[in-house]
Design an enzyme around this catalytic site. Sequence first.
Site, PDB file in Angstrom:
ATOM      1  N   HIS A   1      -4.311 -10.614 -23.748  1.00 16.61           N
ATOM      2  CA  HIS A   1      -3.252 -11.546 -24.146  1.00 16.61           C
ATOM      3  C   HIS A   1      -1.859 -10.948 -24.039  1.00 16.61           C
ATOM      4  O   HIS A   1      -0.876 -11.644 -24.343  1.00 16.61           O
ATOM      5  CB  HIS A   1      -3.507 -12.069 -25.566  1.00 16.61           C
ATOM      6  CG  HIS A   1      -3.659 -11.001 -26.586  1.00 16.61           C
ATOM      7  ND1 HIS A   1      -4.895 -10.546 -26.995  1.00 16.61           N
ATOM      8  CD2 HIS A   1      -2.764 -10.294 -27.282  1.00 16.61           C
ATOM      9  CE1 HIS A   1      -4.736  -9.601 -27.903  1.00 16.61           C
ATOM     10  NE2 HIS A   1      -3.443  -9.429 -28.098  1.00 16.61           N
TER      11      HIS A   1
ATOM     12  N   HIS B   1      -6.654  -3.918 -34.518  1.00 15.42           N
ATOM     13  CA  HIS B   1      -6.449  -4.688 -33.287  1.00 15.42           C
ATOM     14  C   HIS B   1      -5.769  -3.786 -32.276  1.00 15.42           C
ATOM     15  O   HIS B   1      -4.631  -3.356 -32.479  1.00 15.42           O
ATOM     16  CB  HIS B   1      -5.599  -5.926 -33.531  1.00 15.42           C
ATOM     17  CG  HIS B   1      -5.200  -6.598 -32.251  1.00 15.42           C
ATOM     18  ND1 HIS B   1      -6.136  -7.063 -31.345  1.00 15.42           N
ATOM     19  CD2 HIS B   1      -3.989  -6.844 -31.692  1.00 15.42           C
ATOM     20  CE1 HIS B   1      -5.505  -7.569 -30.299  1.00 15.42           C
ATOM     21  NE2 HIS B   1      -4.203  -7.448 -30.490  1.00 15.42           N
TER      22      HIS B   1
ATOM     23  N   ASP C   1      -5.073 -12.336 -32.208  1.00 12.45           N
ATOM     24  CA  ASP C   1      -3.738 -12.114 -31.664  1.00 12.45           C
ATOM     25  C   ASP C   1      -3.321 -13.053 -30.539  1.00 12.45           C
ATOM     26  O   ASP C   1      -2.141 -13.243 -30.334  1.00 12.45           O
ATOM     27  CB  ASP C   1      -3.608 -10.656 -31.191  1.00 12.45           C
ATOM     28  CG  ASP C   1      -2.151 -10.219 -31.153  1.00 12.45           C
ATOM     29  OD1 ASP C   1      -1.338 -10.778 -31.904  1.00 12.45           O
ATOM     30  OD2 ASP C   1      -1.814  -9.332 -30.373  1.00 12.45           O
TER      31      ASP C   1
ATOM     32  N   ASP D   1      -4.420  -3.494 -28.636  1.00 15.16           N
ATOM     33  CA  ASP D   1      -4.013  -4.157 -27.396  1.00 15.16           C
ATOM     34  C   ASP D   1      -4.403  -3.314 -26.193  1.00 15.16           C
ATOM     35  O   ASP D   1      -4.084  -2.124 -26.127  1.00 15.16           O
ATOM     36  CB  ASP D   1      -2.500  -4.364 -27.374  1.00 15.16           C
ATOM     37  CG  ASP D   1      -2.053  -5.418 -28.367  1.00 15.16           C
ATOM     38  OD1 ASP D   1      -2.586  -6.537 -28.301  1.00 15.16           O
ATOM     39  OD2 ASP D   1      -1.186  -5.122 -29.202  1.00 15.16           O
TER      40      ASP D   1
END
Length: 956
Positions: free
Chosen positions: A363, A59, A183, A61
């Site tokens: 996010h 993941h 997430d 970001d």
Amino acid sequence: MEVCRLLVLVLLFLQQICMTVSRPGYSSDFTIDAPTCGYESCNPVKDGMINVHIVPHTHDDVGWLKTVDQYFYGDHNDIQTAGVQYILDSVIPELQKDPTRRFIYVEIAFFARWWREQDDSMRHVVKGLVNEGRLEFILGGWCMNDEASTHYNAIIDQHALGLEFLRTNFGECGRPRIAWQVDPFGHSREQASLFAQDDERLHDYNVPDRVAAFLKAVHDQAKHYQTDHIIMTMGSDFQYSNAHTWFKNLDKLLRYVNEQQTANNSNVNVLYSTPSCYTYQLNKADKTWTTKEDDFFPYGDSPHAYWTGYFSSRAALKNYVRRTNNFLQVVKQMDALAQLEDTDNSTYNIEILKEAVGVAQHHDAVSGTEKQAVAYDYAERLANGVNECQKVVNDAYGKLLPLGTVKPPGQGFCTLLNISVCTATESQKEFQVLVYNPIGRSVTYNVRLPVVGSAFSVTGPSGEAIVSEVYPISEDTFRIPERKGALAANELVFFVTVPALGFNTYFVSLNSGAESQVPPRKSFTVGADTTIGNQYISLTFDGISGQLKSMRNLKKNLDISLGQSFMFYPGYAGNNSGDVNQASGAYIFRPNATSATNIGSGAQLSSSNYIREGRLVQEVYQQFAPWATQVIRVYENEQYAEFQWTIGPISIDDKIGKEVITRYTTNLATQGRFFTDANGREVLERQRNHRDTWDLNVTEPVSQNYYPVNSRIYLQDTSRNVQFTVLNDRSEGGSSLGDGSLELMLHRRLLKDDARGVGEPLNETGADGKGLIVRGYNYVFLDTIADSARLHRDLGERLFMAPSMSFTNVQMKYADWSKNFRTNWSGLKRELPANVHLLTLEQYAGSGPAPSPMQPYLLRLEHFYEKEEDAALSAPVTVSLKDLFVPFDIEAVTELTLGSNLPLSQLNRLQWKTTDSGHTDTTLRFKPVSLSEAAPLDITLNPMEIRTFQVKLTQH
């Protein structure tokens, strides 16, 4: 029902709403053998056993503790050790070593950047892995977007960016089949991975222990699943930069666990898998699944840690994201209507803003949960994109304005009108205002421009005189440090009515020596109520306190008592040593009180509270504290009241962080119910201290009842048939903590971090180094329940798709201008119906048939009323595309999936059995309405339906 499976079904739904647009310059110029991707590429499972689907993933970001660039290149590892380029560099060779290995990737913002830097040899390898299903793209968006603070239009556009990149470069095998939202706050996170050494001669040989622990975990998890398939995600943030270590240990895990099948009759089978393969096995199980209709908000990870603060964190950035997305829609429309070509560089310019807006939906971007330096980076990217797209607007006007060969003057732009700053209007005694309307119907809009002077004449597009007035800029505006250097002391106000998908030009000139147009300042009369209003509404203010007292709908003879105040919750300043010491921070809203504190003593009658009543607008100025002020306005011919609030610098002299709200208090009987929108579209009913799917243990009575509000929140009193509605201009947290009241959180300034990773308090500062000042708007109206939908749908569309203004300052009167340039133009020959929104119009290479000599366009139409929301406007509606647009005709259309990366005729989705309210629905899927054979250009839309078309044009 198990959470994981519920999420898979929910995410299947989310993936269906993704869309794509043209991304030139990425397509590969090589081919490989016929693909074997899809469900046929899944590793085999074993019937009668517990099949554990191991999903290797990372993941990444798109900005959080570091900027997007820093994360990609691996800079500033002193902040966080992460370099996305090295993850992809490392994973690809490991996938080549073993055909059973699998890996999924999500964030196309990073992958596209990595792809650009690869040579054809590496691209060939990657495309081979994709075509064999060994590297699978999941979700496919430019980022993994936030789900609380994003508007649905921006969600669609950011998926557009990523999905079209995948379609262009990888074709069918690059098309995501599953969404993956691990997430955004409220969804599940990955389980811990198990690692083991492989040499039993070592003193710390631990294979038996690790295998036993893993098998126990499998059996524990399997108890909560309905099939013999469970999923275990192996990865975390920015993992697999050393993919060799990961896969070496995962290979061991698979080997030693599967050996137990023959050694100890184990019924556990472990395999490399992907979310698509896992979901496929669930589908094959032929089970009937329950469904969930409410959402996953608010999320709490412990009794005193509810993640409802980020609904309002970084209020200024949230507004900037909303406004730049508005401008992006304008630019795409104008580019399409002017039919700009690549020689105009419009594609490149638009891509810059698309990517900036796409990244901002992440996010840890629009959510406000990033470090301050990263927030600055997001804002800078948005500003750069806006600057590039201003060039596109200039080019579009260059083609749309001329009546002959005279080249029109260049357009100037004012991006700080919200704080009354505009060089183009402040420095000139004569200027032109061009207003473009991106809505498919004509729109009336109030214009407020900062000016130097007190008397002006305004001429409309047909040479008519436009009524205008001048209002002094409020005292609270002058205290905003970002206004440094501004010249204006006044604002010129006038109304414009702009045609559908078109523009009007207005001509403004200073009347030197003329009588002032400024309405006089009036004081409140002590002891006597004061009322402002128009033919639709009135607001009454108390003669003693100066505060709002009541509101009336004059046409419907409705009236309510209505109070409004500014308050704050003190932020809990814990040390995060345990749940009871949880601090309030960027993510978590934890007030140190169950009731809010009034700011000041209310709007007491003083020189700071006064009235101006003009012909076009009536205004009440209020000061609650030196750092909390407001102007309430009622415009002529509008059915709402505008509340312009200015909050900041939030005082922290007392060493207490504060969460500032505005609260509206009515005498409506609401029985604990209130309503909020979901991502700016559908509306959800909320019940205080209640959850539909489980019994709620109330540990945080304030923050547990906060929900994301993207566009509107309202109260209903069914006994009186009254609805009170508040629209907001950005995403905020909101609630109704007492019957008849509702509140929105406007601004937050906190002195503690909440220990959720960001590592710094949410303590924003402005240009002067003091606490940040934020300005925003609420729009308030009162109507019957049945008629309220028309107001909030219409006003909501006008707010989100606001007109775009640009300026020229040539010394040219109307008569001379109108000889050379158009002053009024619409891109539509007829307006769209009142319940239809033009969601997308842009140039598009497309996924349908081969392009005609003229490039096809992408068109997306939306029915934006819910079923039974309005007696008339909730009905199905038909729009004819034939002879609709002015610059071109639509010759033919191909309907696409909502994602626009696949012709609808080729859509083949998994079928699911579901149980809803005691009955079984065997077709949980989208069922787009087919085009009528008799009238292929007539488009029928049902309530809340969005239909997407690639259209082939013929030019006039």
